[in-house]
Design a protein around this motif. Structure first.
Motif, PDB file in Angstrom:
ATOM      1  N   TRP A 266       0.867  -1.180   0.000  1.00  0.00           N
ATOM      2  CA  TRP A 266       0.000   0.000   0.000  1.00  0.00           C
ATOM      3  C   TRP A 266       0.901   1.226   0.000  1.00  0.00           C
ATOM      4  N   ALA A 267       0.739   2.106  -0.988  1.00  0.00           N
ATOM      5  CA  ALA A 267       1.605   3.276  -1.122  1.00  0.00           C
ATOM      6  C   ALA A 267       0.768   4.522  -1.386  1.00  0.00           C
ATOM      7  N   MET A 268       1.254   5.676  -0.900  1.00  0.00           N
ATOM      8  CA  MET A 268       0.578   6.945  -1.114  1.00  0.00           C
ATOM      9  C   MET A 268       1.613   8.068  -1.155  1.00  0.00           C
ATOM     10  N   LEU A 269       1.484   8.956  -2.146  1.00  0.00           N
ATOM     11  CA  LEU A 269       2.319  10.146  -2.260  1.00  0.00           C
ATOM     12  C   LEU A 269       1.416  11.373  -2.304  1.00  0.00           C
ATOM     13  N   ASP A 270       1.764  12.401  -1.533  1.00  0.00           N
ATOM     14  CA  ASP A 270       0.977  13.626  -1.448  1.00  0.00           C
ATOM     15  C   ASP A 270       1.920  14.800  -1.682  1.00  0.00           C
ATOM     16  N   TYR A 271       1.737  15.521  -2.788  1.00  0.00           N
ATOM     17  CA  TYR A 271       2.608  16.652  -3.137  1.00  0.00           C
ATOM     18  C   TYR A 271       1.830  17.953  -2.994  1.00  0.00           C
ATOM     19  N   ASP A 272       2.365  18.871  -2.180  1.00  0.00           N
ATOM     20  CA  ASP A 272       1.701  20.146  -1.943  1.00  0.00           C
ATOM     21  C   ASP A 272       2.093  21.147  -3.030  1.00  0.00           C
ATOM     22  N   ILE A 273       1.127  21.544  -3.845  1.00  0.00           N
ATOM     23  CA  ILE A 273       1.384  22.467  -4.947  1.00  0.00           C
ATOM     24  C   ILE A 273       1.747  23.848  -4.437  1.00  0.00           C
ATOM     25  N   SER A 274       1.098  24.288  -3.363  1.00  0.00           N
ATOM     26  CA  SER A 274       1.336  25.630  -2.831  1.00  0.00           C
ATOM     27  C   SER A 274       2.766  25.784  -2.309  1.00  0.00           C
ATOM     28  N   TYR A 275       3.233  24.803  -1.543  1.00  0.00           N
ATOM     29  CA  TYR A 275       4.593  24.857  -0.991  1.00  0.00           C
ATOM     30  C   TYR A 275       5.627  24.254  -1.938  1.00  0.00           C
ATOM     31  N   GLN A 276       5.152  23.570  -2.974  1.00  0.00           N
ATOM     32  CA  GLN A 276       6.014  22.943  -3.975  1.00  0.00           C
ATOM     33  C   GLN A 276       7.010  21.975  -3.331  1.00  0.00           C
ATOM     34  N   GLU A 277       6.483  21.113  -2.491  1.00  0.00           N
ATOM     35  CA  GLU A 277       7.310  20.076  -1.892  1.00  0.00           C
ATOM     36  C   GLU A 277       6.431  18.906  -1.455  1.00  0.00           C
ATOM     37  N   LEU A 278       7.078  17.779  -1.208  1.00  0.00           N
ATOM     38  CA  LEU A 278       6.366  16.571  -0.823  1.00  0.00           C
ATOM     39  C   LEU A 278       5.758  16.742   0.558  1.00  0.00           C
ATOM     40  N   GLY A 279       4.451  16.560   0.632  1.00  0.00           N
ATOM     41  CA  GLY A 279       3.781  16.689   1.911  1.00  0.00           C
ATOM     42  C   GLY A 279       3.864  15.425   2.737  1.00  0.00           C
ATOM     43  N   SER A 280       3.663  14.272   2.110  1.00  0.00           N
ATOM     44  CA  SER A 280       3.753  13.008   2.827  1.00  0.00           C
ATOM     45  C   SER A 280       4.011  11.882   1.841  1.00  0.00           C
ATOM     46  N   ALA A 281       4.653  10.840   2.346  1.00  0.00           N
ATOM     47  CA  ALA A 281       4.919   9.629   1.573  1.00  0.00           C
ATOM     48  C   ALA A 281       4.733   8.449   2.501  1.00  0.00           C
ATOM     49  N   PHE A 282       3.930   7.483   2.075  1.00  0.00           N
ATOM     50  CA  PHE A 282       3.600   6.341   2.925  1.00  0.00           C
ATOM     51  C   PHE A 282       3.739   5.065   2.117  1.00  0.00           C
ATOM     52  N   LEU A 283       4.423   4.080   2.692  1.00  0.00           N
ATOM     53  CA  LEU A 283       4.599   2.793   2.031  1.00  0.00           C
ATOM     54  C   LEU A 283       4.541   1.696   3.081  1.00  0.00           C
TER      55      LEU A 283
END
Length: 303
Positions: A266-283
């Motif tokens: 189970w994997a999830m990537l969350d990229y914040d467009i406003s801050y232009q950086e990775l918000g969270s990564a889960f594996l």
């Protein structure tokens, strides 16, 4: 945690695909008894019904708590109502050496759950209220004070003809970029057999004791595709959240779930467009080998 329902579902699925039917059935029933209205309950109920139908010659369906539904009679009502009530008293006392006792807590906890359902040829309706009340017998001056907790309070309607399903009220999600409990609405559309579209809008809930958040709100859309070769589900989402009129979160992301022959991922990537950086990564991964040994791995990075 918010991932507990999904983790329990994956455990049952891993058992099923490993040929451990009795164990899978037990895990599915435990899921439905603990999380009868979670967003994955429909999937779990279908899997459990399929497993049970193999062993049950009557081909009876499975209810929301995992038990067998009695065979229908001509005057059987399509409505069902279940309720739960618990109450207990808790008293915490500390004493240091020869000093006087200090009462830290003296409270009565009451929890109730109301579950109303109706299943029809076209429409399925459900409504749930899960709430609790803590009566602090010490009073606000010496204790934490009395408070009311509302975990769930929603109505849900599914239309088999249009493939639409809507839920309105206090609810919880852990997919599509939503981070747990919120007050709002969720609309799902089964576009094809494998494509599920979702739209969500609401206000986040930090604590079940809180009322409706007046400052923050969010909206988002997501799409899921699967299963692919009966083993893989993938999804993508966009979500926007504001607080007092300012951008609080603006993210795009992707999700993936994979199960096959004792292996799960189970994997999830969350990229914040406003801050232009990775918000969270889960594996999170699990591999059950033929020897019976299970290897688990977890990577969780959040900002």
């Amino acid at each position: 945690t918010d991932q507990s329902p999904l983790a329990l579902e994956y455990l049952g699925l891993a058992r099923e695909r490993n040929g451990q039917i009795a164990h899978a059935t037990a895990e599915y029933r435990r899921y439905l008894a603990t999380y009868p209205d979670d967003e994955g309950a429909g999937r779990v109920r279908q899997r459990l019904s399929a497993l049970v139908s193999v062993a049950d010659s009557g081909q009876r369906p499975v209810s929301s708590d995992g038990s067998m539904v009695p065979r229908a009679t001509g005057d059987q009502s399509p409505w069902s109502f279940n309720t739960f009530l618990s109450q207990y008293y808790r008293r915490d006392v500390n004493q240091m050496n020869e000093e006087d006792e200090i009462i830290n807590q003296s409270a009565v906890f009451t929890d109730v759950n109301f579950d109303l359902r109706r299943r029809g040829e076209r429409f399925d309706f459900s409504s749930r209220i899960a709430a609790g009340y803590q009566y602090d017998m010490l009073g606000a001056e010496f204790g934490q004070g009395s408070d009311t907790r509302i975990s769930y309070a929603y109505v849900d309607l599914a239309d088999a003809q249009t493939s639409l399903r809507g839920r309105l009220g206090r609810q919880s999600r852990n997919t599509g970029g939503v981070l747990g409990r919120f007050d709002g609405g969720n609309l799902a559309y089964q576009a094809t057999e494998k494509v599920l579209l979702n739209a969500v809008v609401g206000k986040p809930v930090n604590s079940t004791s809180d009322g409706i958040d007046e400052d923050r709100y969010f909206y988002g859309v997501s799409a899921n595709y699967g299963p692919i070769s009966e083993s893989l589900d993938i999804g993508a989402f966009f979500i926007q959240q504001t607080i007092a009129g300012m951008t609080d979160r603006q993210a795009v992301g992707t999700e993936m779930r994979y199960f096959e022959n004792g292996k799960s991922l189970w994997a999830m990537l969350d990229y914040d467009i406003s801050y232009q950086e990775l918000g969270s990564a889960f594996l999170q991964g699990s591999w059950r080998m033929e020897s019976g040994t299970t290897i688990n791995a977890l990577v969780d990075r959040r900002r």
